[in-house]
Scaffold this motif. Structure first.
Motif, mmCIF file in Angstrom:
data_model
loop_
_atom_site.group_PDB
_atom_site.id
_atom_site.type_symbol
_atom_site.label_atom_id
_atom_site.label_comp_id
_atom_site.label_asym_id
_atom_site.label_seq_id
_atom_site.Cartn_x
_atom_site.Cartn_y
_atom_site.Cartn_z
ATOM 1 N N UNK A 12 33.935 5.544 -49.035
ATOM 2 C CA UNK A 12 32.885 5.827 -49.981
ATOM 3 C C UNK A 12 32.515 7.301 -49.845
ATOM 4 N N UNK A 13 32.461 7.977 -50.962
ATOM 5 C CA UNK A 13 32.161 9.408 -50.936
ATOM 6 C C UNK A 13 30.650 9.629 -50.881
ATOM 7 N N UNK A 14 30.279 10.835 -50.610
ATOM 8 C CA UNK A 14 28.873 11.179 -50.568
ATOM 9 C C UNK A 14 28.209 11.042 -51.925
ATOM 10 N N UNK A 15 28.963 11.326 -52.978
ATOM 11 C CA UNK A 15 28.419 11.182 -54.323
ATOM 12 C C UNK A 15 28.157 9.720 -54.662
ATOM 13 N N UNK A 16 29.038 8.826 -54.253
ATOM 14 C CA UNK A 16 28.842 7.400 -54.508
ATOM 15 C C UNK A 16 27.595 6.897 -53.799
ATOM 16 N N UNK A 17 27.420 7.297 -52.564
ATOM 17 C CA UNK A 17 26.239 6.889 -51.809
ATOM 18 C C UNK A 17 24.979 7.427 -52.463
ATOM 19 N N UNK A 18 25.020 8.641 -52.939
ATOM 20 C CA UNK A 18 23.871 9.231 -53.608
ATOM 21 C C UNK A 18 23.536 8.477 -54.893
ATOM 22 N N UNK A 19 24.542 8.085 -55.654
ATOM 23 C CA UNK A 19 24.318 7.329 -56.889
ATOM 24 C C UNK A 19 23.726 5.963 -56.573
ATOM 25 N N UNK A 20 24.244 5.289 -55.552
ATOM 26 C CA UNK A 20 23.716 3.982 -55.158
ATOM 27 C C UNK A 20 22.250 4.100 -54.746
ATOM 28 N N UNK A 21 21.936 5.116 -53.951
ATOM 29 C CA UNK A 21 20.557 5.306 -53.522
ATOM 30 C C UNK A 21 19.647 5.647 -54.702
ATOM 31 N N UNK A 22 20.137 6.465 -55.624
ATOM 32 C CA UNK A 22 19.343 6.835 -56.792
ATOM 33 C C UNK A 22 19.088 5.621 -57.685
ATOM 34 N N UNK A 23 20.113 4.833 -57.946
ATOM 35 C CA UNK A 23 19.957 3.627 -58.764
ATOM 36 C C UNK A 23 19.005 2.649 -58.074
ATOM 37 N N UNK A 24 19.152 2.479 -56.770
ATOM 38 C CA UNK A 24 18.272 1.577 -56.032
ATOM 39 C C UNK A 24 16.833 2.036 -56.051
ATOM 40 N N UNK A 25 16.615 3.329 -55.914
ATOM 41 C CA UNK A 25 15.257 3.866 -55.925
ATOM 42 C C UNK A 25 14.607 3.676 -57.287
ATOM 43 N N UNK A 26 15.335 3.998 -58.339
ATOM 44 C CA UNK A 26 14.797 3.845 -59.691
ATOM 45 C C UNK A 26 14.535 2.377 -59.999
ATOM 46 N N UNK A 27 15.476 1.511 -59.654
ATOM 47 C CA UNK A 27 15.318 0.084 -59.932
ATOM 48 C C UNK A 27 14.154 -0.504 -59.132
ATOM 49 N N UNK A 28 14.018 -0.135 -57.878
ATOM 50 C CA UNK A 28 12.907 -0.626 -57.068
ATOM 51 C C UNK A 28 11.572 -0.152 -57.589
ATOM 52 N N UNK A 29 11.511 1.105 -58.025
ATOM 53 C CA UNK A 29 10.283 1.655 -58.578
ATOM 54 C C UNK A 29 9.910 0.950 -59.883
ATOM 55 N N UNK A 71 3.470 -6.231 -61.070
ATOM 56 C CA UNK A 71 2.330 -5.498 -60.522
ATOM 57 C C UNK A 71 1.794 -6.155 -59.256
ATOM 58 N N UNK A 72 1.202 -5.330 -58.419
ATOM 59 C CA UNK A 72 0.607 -5.823 -57.188
ATOM 60 C C UNK A 72 1.577 -5.952 -56.041
ATOM 61 N N UNK A 73 2.740 -5.347 -56.140
ATOM 62 C CA UNK A 73 3.730 -5.454 -55.061
ATOM 63 C C UNK A 73 4.109 -4.080 -54.552
ATOM 64 N N UNK A 74 3.119 -3.290 -54.166
ATOM 65 C CA UNK A 74 3.407 -1.966 -53.652
ATOM 66 C C UNK A 74 3.916 -2.025 -52.225
ATOM 67 N N UNK A 75 5.209 -1.866 -52.041
ATOM 68 C CA UNK A 75 5.808 -1.931 -50.713
ATOM 69 C C UNK A 75 6.094 -0.548 -50.140
ATOM 70 N N UNK A 76 5.990 0.503 -50.938
ATOM 71 C CA UNK A 76 6.283 1.845 -50.463
ATOM 72 C C UNK A 76 7.670 2.298 -50.868
ATOM 73 N N UNK A 77 7.937 3.569 -50.622
ATOM 74 C CA UNK A 77 9.182 4.184 -51.085
ATOM 75 C C UNK A 77 10.420 3.588 -50.433
ATOM 76 N N UNK A 78 10.406 3.435 -49.125
ATOM 77 C CA UNK A 78 11.579 2.921 -48.410
ATOM 78 C C UNK A 78 11.838 1.467 -48.780
ATOM 79 N N UNK A 79 10.778 0.668 -48.845
ATOM 80 C CA UNK A 79 10.947 -0.741 -49.209
ATOM 81 C C UNK A 79 11.395 -0.884 -50.658
ATOM 82 N N UNK A 80 10.861 -0.037 -51.547
ATOM 83 C CA UNK A 80 11.310 -0.069 -52.941
ATOM 84 C C UNK A 80 12.792 0.272 -53.050
ATOM 85 N N UNK A 81 13.240 1.220 -52.245
ATOM 86 C CA UNK A 81 14.660 1.571 -52.217
ATOM 87 C C UNK A 81 15.492 0.378 -51.762
#
Length: 87
Positions: A1-18, A25-35
């Motif tokens: 897995x390349x660094x770009x793939x990992x970055x895309x996975x993390x970006x998609x996960x962060x956006x989707x979790x957010x 509503x009412x499920x604020x788990x924080x940035x790391x948990x949202x990721x």
């Protein structure tokens, strides 16, 4: 897995979790948990949507949509379990 793939996975996960945190509503788990919820939600969405006959296509937008759907389902399950079945 390349660094770009990992970055895309993390970006998609962060956006989707957010997004899922905003929708359920009412499920604020924080940035790391949202990721983490977004990444697990991506796996859930990737597995569940084709089983239901839903195909969103390819690309980053469809990946974010599928991951968000999976993350929403995960948040709803977590909310039901943590509150002992109360919505």
């Amino acid at each position: 897995m390349s660094g770009e793939s990992l970055l895309v996975i993390l970006l998609v996960g962060l956006i989707a979790g957010w997004l899922a945190g905003l929708i359920v509503s009412g499920t604020g788990f924080g940035l790391v948990a949202d990721l983490c919820i977004g990444i697990v939600g991506a796996f859930i969405g990737d597995w569940l949507l084709p089983k239901l006959g839903i195909h969103l296509g390819s690309g980053i937008v469809s990946a974010i949509i599928a991951a968000t759907i999976g993350a929403i389902l995960l948040l709803i399950i977590l909310r039901l379990v943590s509150r002992r079945g109360r919505w």
